[in-house]
Design a protein around this motif. Structure first.
Motif, PDB file in Angstrom:
ATOM      1  N   ASN A 236       0.828  -1.208   0.000  1.00 47.50           N
ATOM      2  CA  ASN A 236       0.000   0.000   0.000  1.00 47.50           C
ATOM      3  C   ASN A 236       0.864   1.261   0.000  1.00 47.50           C
ATOM      4  OD1 ASN A 236      -2.379  -1.451   0.008  1.00 47.50           O
ATOM      5  ND2 ASN A 236      -2.626  -1.385   2.224  1.00 47.50           N
ATOM      6  N   ILE A 237       1.901   1.238   0.833  1.00 47.22           N
ATOM      7  CA  ILE A 237       2.811   2.379   0.906  1.00 47.22           C
ATOM      8  C   ILE A 237       3.517   2.590  -0.431  1.00 47.22           C
ATOM      9  CG2 ILE A 237       4.935   3.245   1.970  1.00 47.22           C
ATOM     10  CD1 ILE A 237       2.602   3.461   3.848  1.00 47.22           C
ATOM     11  N   GLU A 244       2.508   9.440  -5.932  1.00 52.52           N
ATOM     12  CA  GLU A 244       3.081  10.701  -5.481  1.00 52.52           C
ATOM     13  C   GLU A 244       4.384  11.001  -6.219  1.00 52.52           C
ATOM     14  OE1 GLU A 244       3.414  14.228  -3.346  1.00 52.52           O
ATOM     15  OE2 GLU A 244       1.719  12.835  -3.520  1.00 52.52           O
ATOM     16  N   GLY A 245       5.198   9.965  -6.440  1.00 48.61           N
ATOM     17  CA  GLY A 245       6.464  10.149  -7.133  1.00 48.61           C
ATOM     18  C   GLY A 245       6.273  10.607  -8.568  1.00 48.61           C
ATOM     19  N   ALA A 246       5.280  10.044  -9.243  1.00 40.62           N
ATOM     20  CA  ALA A 246       4.999  10.464 -10.618  1.00 40.62           C
ATOM     21  C   ALA A 246       4.534  11.913 -10.646  1.00 40.62           C
ATOM     22  CB  ALA A 246       3.952   9.549 -11.243  1.00 40.62           C
ATOM     23  N   ASN A 247       3.709  12.303  -9.687  1.00 41.78           N
ATOM     24  CA  ASN A 247       3.262  13.699  -9.618  1.00 41.78           C
ATOM     25  C   ASN A 247       4.431  14.646  -9.398  1.00 41.78           C
ATOM     26  OD1 ASN A 247       0.559  13.083 -10.001  1.00 41.78           O
ATOM     27  ND2 ASN A 247       0.139  12.843  -7.809  1.00 41.78           N
ATOM     28  N   ILE A 253      12.533   7.424  -6.286  1.00 42.61           N
ATOM     29  CA  ILE A 253      11.664   7.877  -5.206  1.00 42.61           C
ATOM     30  C   ILE A 253      12.439   7.834  -3.890  1.00 42.61           C
ATOM     31  CG2 ILE A 253       9.638   7.224  -3.825  1.00 42.61           C
ATOM     32  CD1 ILE A 253       8.365   6.273  -6.455  1.00 42.61           C
ATOM     33  N   GLY A 254      12.353   8.939  -3.133  1.00 42.64           N
ATOM     34  CA  GLY A 254      13.091   9.048  -1.881  1.00 42.64           C
ATOM     35  C   GLY A 254      12.219   8.854  -0.656  1.00 42.64           C
ATOM     36  N   ALA A 260       5.180  10.699   2.788  1.00 43.69           N
ATOM     37  CA  ALA A 260       3.941  11.315   2.317  1.00 43.69           C
ATOM     38  C   ALA A 260       2.903  10.244   2.003  1.00 43.69           C
ATOM     39  CB  ALA A 260       4.221  12.163   1.080  1.00 43.69           C
ATOM     40  N   ALA A 261       3.365   9.138   1.434  1.00 41.61           N
ATOM     41  CA  ALA A 261       2.458   8.027   1.133  1.00 41.61           C
ATOM     42  C   ALA A 261       1.919   7.419   2.418  1.00 41.61           C
ATOM     43  CB  ALA A 261       3.184   6.956   0.310  1.00 41.61           C
TER      44      ALA A 261
END
Length: 268
Positions: A236-237, A244-247, A253-254, A260-261
């Motif tokens: 899920n995370i 979020e990373g694509a946005n 991804i860090g 945030a996820a």
């Protein structure tokens, strides 16, 4: 921003409905799979427990998919918060029977059908009880009697209990001594280990057509820490972090994106 396009996926990883060519073989998967294979040869009762989201049901599903349906008759029951009679009716329907009205007749009907499948047709019934921690004591008592064949000298079927670790405490009660003594396999899953997390993530990404690092190593560690060994929670995370990373147009991804996820998942 389309996640699949941005990261070059053929299908979205980490989703429940996503199928992989082969599952990731963690220590838990290997141990449980080996025990299921052994159970297939000896029949009898197997108990498989573990924390929520540890992958128990997925492993059993993979096991069932590989069974020869001409040699095994599978009955899967996940609705376990029922009465003993309702439970027996579910088993009867799973055997293709029209359940008798009286419980004693229903029990005999099921017992004779299992005997006939095993002896006459050489077909092994496989009864899988998911969410076993919710089974009532009366059902567990009936299951003990249901497995009594030829004066308790033969195993005519395979019974697989799948549940949370607390189910072992239920079986440990004195009232269930007789049932517990019939158990031939008992495995409690530990969840995905920290040193398996990065290999697991890379396996899922590769299965979805990805050939480049998507997550920084420290981000994977953070996702594992949040999931605390639960594959479902970690998935899920990771899925939310891909969105979020694509946005953010972020590669790799860090940890900030993982956190945030986490906030988003915990709001659901």
């Amino acid at each position: 921003m389309d996640v699949k396009t941005f990261y070059g996926f053929s299908k979205m990883p980490f989703r429940k409905e996503t199928t992989y060519t082969k599952p990731f073989e963690s220590e838990d998967v290997a141990n449980m799979t080996d025990r299921l294979k052994y159970l297939k040869t000896i029949k009898g009762i197997g108990v498989f427990t573990g924390p929520p989201g540890s992958g128990k049901t997925s492993i059993v599903r993979d096991y069932v998919n590989k069974l020869n349906r001409s040699l095994y008759h599978v009955i899967y029951i996940a609705m376990t918060t029922v009465t003993a009679t309702e439970f027996l009716r579910q088993v009867a329907y799973g055997l293709g029977l029209e359940p008798k009205n009286r419980k004693c007749d229903l029990f005999k009907q099921i017992h004779e059908t299992i005997e006939s499948l095993s002896v006459d047709r050489k077909v092994t019934p496989v009864l899988i009880l998911d969410e076993a921690q919710y089974l009532h004591n009366a059902i567990l008592h009936d299951i003990k009697m249901l497995l009594n064949f030829d004066f308790d000298s033969k195993n005519r079927m395979i019974l697989i209990f799948v549940g949370e670790s607390g189910f072992n405490g239920i079986l440990g009660k004195r009232v269930h001594d007789a049932l517990r003594q019939r158990i031939v396999i008992n495995y409690d899953m530990q969840g995905l280990q920290k040193d398996e997390a990065e290999d697991y993530v890379q396996h899922c990404l590769k299965e979805c057509g990805c050939r480049e690092p998507i997550f920084a190593p420290e981000a994977i560690n953070a996702a594992w820490e949040i999931g605390n060994g639960s594959v479902r929670r970690m998935n899920n995370i990771l899925e939310k972090s891909l969105i979020e990373g694509a946005n953010r147009k972020e590669k790799p991804i860090g940890t900030d994106t993982i956190l945030a996820a986490q906030q988003e998942v915990e709001l659901v």
